[in-house]
Design an enzyme around this catalytic site. Structure first.
Site, PDB file in Angstrom:
ATOM      1  N   ASP A   5      -7.228   6.670   6.865  1.00 51.01           N
ATOM      2  CA  ASP A   5      -7.059   5.980   5.577  1.00 51.01           C
ATOM      3  C   ASP A   5      -8.120   4.896   5.424  1.00 51.01           C
ATOM      4  O   ASP A   5      -7.812   3.741   5.131  1.00 51.01           O
ATOM      5  CB  ASP A   5      -5.654   5.388   5.491  1.00 51.01           C
ATOM      6  CG  ASP A   5      -5.269   5.004   4.066  1.00 51.01           C
ATOM      7  OD1 ASP A   5      -5.912   5.507   3.118  1.00 51.01           O
ATOM      8  OD2 ASP A   5      -4.334   4.205   3.891  1.00 51.01           O
ATOM      9  N   GLY A  25       0.835  -1.198   0.000  1.00 49.08           N
ATOM     10  CA  GLY A  25       0.000   0.000   0.000  1.00 49.08           C
ATOM     11  C   GLY A  25       0.864   1.240   0.000  1.00 49.08           C
ATOM     12  O   GLY A  25       2.095   1.173  -0.076  1.00 49.08           O
ATOM     13  N   GLY A  26       0.202   2.396   0.091  1.00 49.96           N
ATOM     14  CA  GLY A  26       0.912   3.655   0.061  1.00 49.96           C
ATOM     15  C   GLY A  26       1.844   3.849   1.231  1.00 49.96           C
ATOM     16  O   GLY A  26       2.842   4.548   1.137  1.00 49.96           O
TER      17      GLY A  26
END
Length: 722
Positions: A524, A407-408
């Site tokens: 998030d 993921g980011g």
């Protein structure tokens, strides 16, 4: 899939250019027809004055190519927003770089998105992620802008996410007109010249200077371009698979080897040890003559070069002096051996101590001592501090086969502890906020005390590394995103299951906002951060990347990160993460469950790429059922679907204050879930009876949202374009 995947390897014509300007052109790169592997074509253009040549990839100048590391260094154009008080002009300089469907991605480790100026807020958008940061005016939080420091005052930086292949930058309107200095509001255009800059740049090539603020010095020093590192690969499969496809396998030289890329899908070719050259060409890997190139020579006496190696054959002395020579040689040799052993041992001891000192430094830097003290004061705390060795062993040295997802913020690995218990380990990308580093251990302890059935349990962390690692309980059934959209997902999910998943997710977030002490903002929320256990019950994850709710509304985040389709427009404008930011993102997840569509789909028609915008337009045009999943609207009461849609619309209000609290969302979903359990629901309930059960109007009038309210959504759509 990359376009060049699976095609036969083409070899360059001997007449192809070998050099353009200062750049050596090495295959798979090439200039002209039949000179490059697909996707690696370059251009060679004359300079403006015609005195030299410059190598270009697309419209960006290339500086050098590295076959060994699979990288190119190029010049990236600086984005800016400048205003001139004398004539009132505001000038924007921007460009974008599209690397999708090419062998290239931006290096997440060697580049940083950098913003500097006075109150300059800028975003970088790729096909999925939104990154941004705010360079504050000074003094801010008792800090002043200083040369060499990019910590949020005058200058800020944010790490890239993995496999970014699209680059577009935009400046926020909110921060272009006014700055606050020493408590006095004043227009940025009062200065004769004001410029704010934003650019993805090679981290090692940038050092902030205060002379860059409110001037064009930075632009002029770099002639509008700065270094940027791109990673590249051939193919998008592993070495094991690529070797089975002889026609397209790129490592064609003898004495070459295939290496799986560490930067994402694909592989690279290198020459084996003892050889150098170009592994992408037949006989491109040539033997290294170690005896000739090494200084000093690798042998004290005579040296013989061998293929890929060298040897040091014994020298034969004259027979008359054999015994004397032996004594002369053996005696000093023993002394040399002893000296080498002593030096090696001393070196190893010093290196081990240095490594221990580094680990201790990181441990203290991340609040480890404070964390240990807190654990000792709180008896029965089930929170562990893991060593790097523990987690390295648990993941088999962080082997790619143990990757659960990327993921980011980082990569998640599956791990097995010595007691055979399964864990999930999150290896984060970076942590640039110094205050966050100091408070990390304390925050982790607070997060570990969260005890809710629908929240993944944080078991511990590792603090003796540069970026801390988080250890969670292992959840076996993947993510909600995979469940809804994945190739192996259960696409025919009944409405009752979707409603239960929405309810459990809302209850978890409501707990974080309203009942955790102190309150916690997730930051998030998205379907890929909602996990499903063995019974497909919800487990909200990744809250270790969240923040404790600010106690002061003046507290801003200097770094903005999120995912296209989920990011709260108000958060993008204000840099203030609030509980209503989570509500907005949850509204998007609710839409995914209601429609079966992805929050952001780059491959769809332009007006359908952002799900929230498509949904709000459908509401506005009274076409809700056009976006509802066909697999649930046949068997589900229309009134219930409209209730869910109305709740989602409220969560997606542009103004955060108009969104419901998460606990109110959970209560509404709970009431709807109870309605589903009534036997008369299938027989189309009377609206008045439903209203009585809900305690409110079952289908409130859907407020039409004006054009002004769509402006920010449309702006995000423009930034997130392909």
């Amino acid at each position: 899939m990359l376009r060049f995947q699976g095609k036969a390897v083409m070899l360059p014509d001997p007449s192809c250019l070998k050099k353009c300007g200062d750049v050596d052109i090495v295959f798979p790169f090439g200039i002209g027809a039949d000179c490059a592997m697909e996707g690696f074509n370059l251009d060679c253009n004359k300079t403006v004055d015609g005195s030299s040549h410059i190598t270009y990839y697309h419209n960006a100048p290339l500086m050098n190519i590295s076959l060994l590391h699979g990288q190119v260094r190029m010049k990236n154009y600086i984005q800016y927003r400048c205003s001139n008080h004398s004539n009132g002009n505001i000038i924007d300089g921007s460009w974008y770089l599209q690397l999708s469907d090419t062998p290239f991605t931006f290096s997440e480790h060697l580049n940083m998105f950098t913003v500097f100026g006075v109150n300059t807020l800028a975003y970088m958008i790729d096909s999925i992620n939104v990154l941004g940061c705010l360079a504050q005016s000074w003094p801010y939080n008792n800090l002043s802008a200083r040369d060499g420091f990019c910590n949020g005052v005058g200058c800020c930086q944010v790490a890239l996410t993995r496999n970014m292949s699209y680059y577009d930058v935009d400046f926020s309107e909110r921060y272009k007109s006014w700055i606050s200095m020493n408590g006095t509001n004043r227009s940025t255009t009062e200065d004769a010249e004001y410029c704010g800059y934003a650019v993805m740049i090679e981290a090692a090539a940038f050092e902030f200077r205060t002379t860059y603020l409110n001037t064009t010095v930075f632009w002029k020093e770099n002639a509008g371009r700065v270094p940027l590192i791109l990673n590249w690969v051939v193919g998008n499969e592993t070495c094991e698979i690529a070797k089975e496809k002889a026609a397209s396998y790129a490592c064609v030289s003898n004495n070459s080897m295939c290496i799986d890329s560490t930067n994402g899908p694909g592989y690279l070719c290198n020459c084996t040890e003892g050889y150098h050259g170009n592994p992408y060409l037949p006989d491109g890997c040539q033997d290294i003559d170690e005896c000739a190139v090494n200084v000093p020579r690798p042998c004290p006496g005579y040296c013989t070069n061998t293929p890929g190696n060298f040897s040091c054959p014994d020298q034969k002395p004259p027979s008359s002096s054999r015994s004397g020579t032996v004594l002369l040689v053996v005696g000093p040799s023993i002394g040399v051996v002893i000296a080498v052993i002593a030096i090696t041992c001393t070196y190893l001891i010093r290196e081990r101590k240095k490594l221990a000192d580094i680990k201790q430094k990181y441990f203290q830097q991340h609040g480890g001592l404070l964390l240990l003290r807190e654990i000792s004061l709180k008896q029965g705390t089930a929170f562990s501090i893991f060593t790097e060795a523990d987690l390295t062993e648990a993941t088999d040295k962080f082997d790619d086969k143990n990757i659960l997802g990327r993921g980011g913020h980082g990569t998640v690995y599956r791990g097995v502890l010595k007691d055979d218990s399964l864990i999930a380990i999150k290896r984060c990308v970076s942590m640039t906020n110094e205050q966050r580093k100091k408070e990390f251990g304390k925050e982790m302890l607070i997060l570990s005390q969260i005890n809710h059935k629908n929240i993944v349990k944080l078991l511990g962390c590792c603090l003796e590394v540069e970026v801390p690692m988080l250890v969670y309980e292992f959840i076996p059934n993947g993510t909600l995103f995979q469940f809804i959209h994945g190739d192996n997902g259960c696409h025919n999910i009944p409405f009752t299951t979707r409603l239960r998943i929405a309810l459990e997710s809302a209850q978890a977030l409501a707990y974080l906002h309203s009942w955790a002490s102190p309150p916690i903002l997730h930051g998030d929320v998205k379907s890929s951060n909602i996990l499903l256990d063995e019974n497909y019950a919800v487990k909200v994850s990744d809250f270790g990347a969240s923040i404790l709710a600010p106690t002061d509304k003046s507290q801003f985040m200097t770094v903005v990160q999120g995912t296209c389709g989920y990011l709260d427009p108000e958060y993008m404008q204000t840099c203030q993460l609030t509980d209503k930011s989570d509500v907005y993102s949850f509204g998007v997840v609710l839409l995914e469950l209601l429609t079966g569509k992805m929050a952001f789909n780059l491959e769809g028609p332009e007006d359908e790429r952002i799900l929230s915008l498509r949904f709000l337009n459908a509401i506005k045009e009274d076409k809700l059922m056009d976006v509802v999943d066909d697999r649930i609207k046949i068997d589900t009461d229309t009134g219930l679907l409209e209730e869910i849609a109305e709740l989602a619309r409220q969560c997606l209000e542009i103004v955060g204050e108009r969104r419901p609290a998460m606990k109110d969302v959970a209560e509404k979903l709970d009431r709807l879930s109870k309605i589903m359990q009534h036997p008369w629901v299938a027989a189309q309930p009377d609206p008045e009876e439903m209203e009585s059960l809900l305690g409110e109007s079952s289908v409130p009038s859907l407020e039409m949202i004006g054009t002004a309210n769509f402006s920010m959504e449309k702006r995000i759509r423009g930034l997130c374009k392909g």
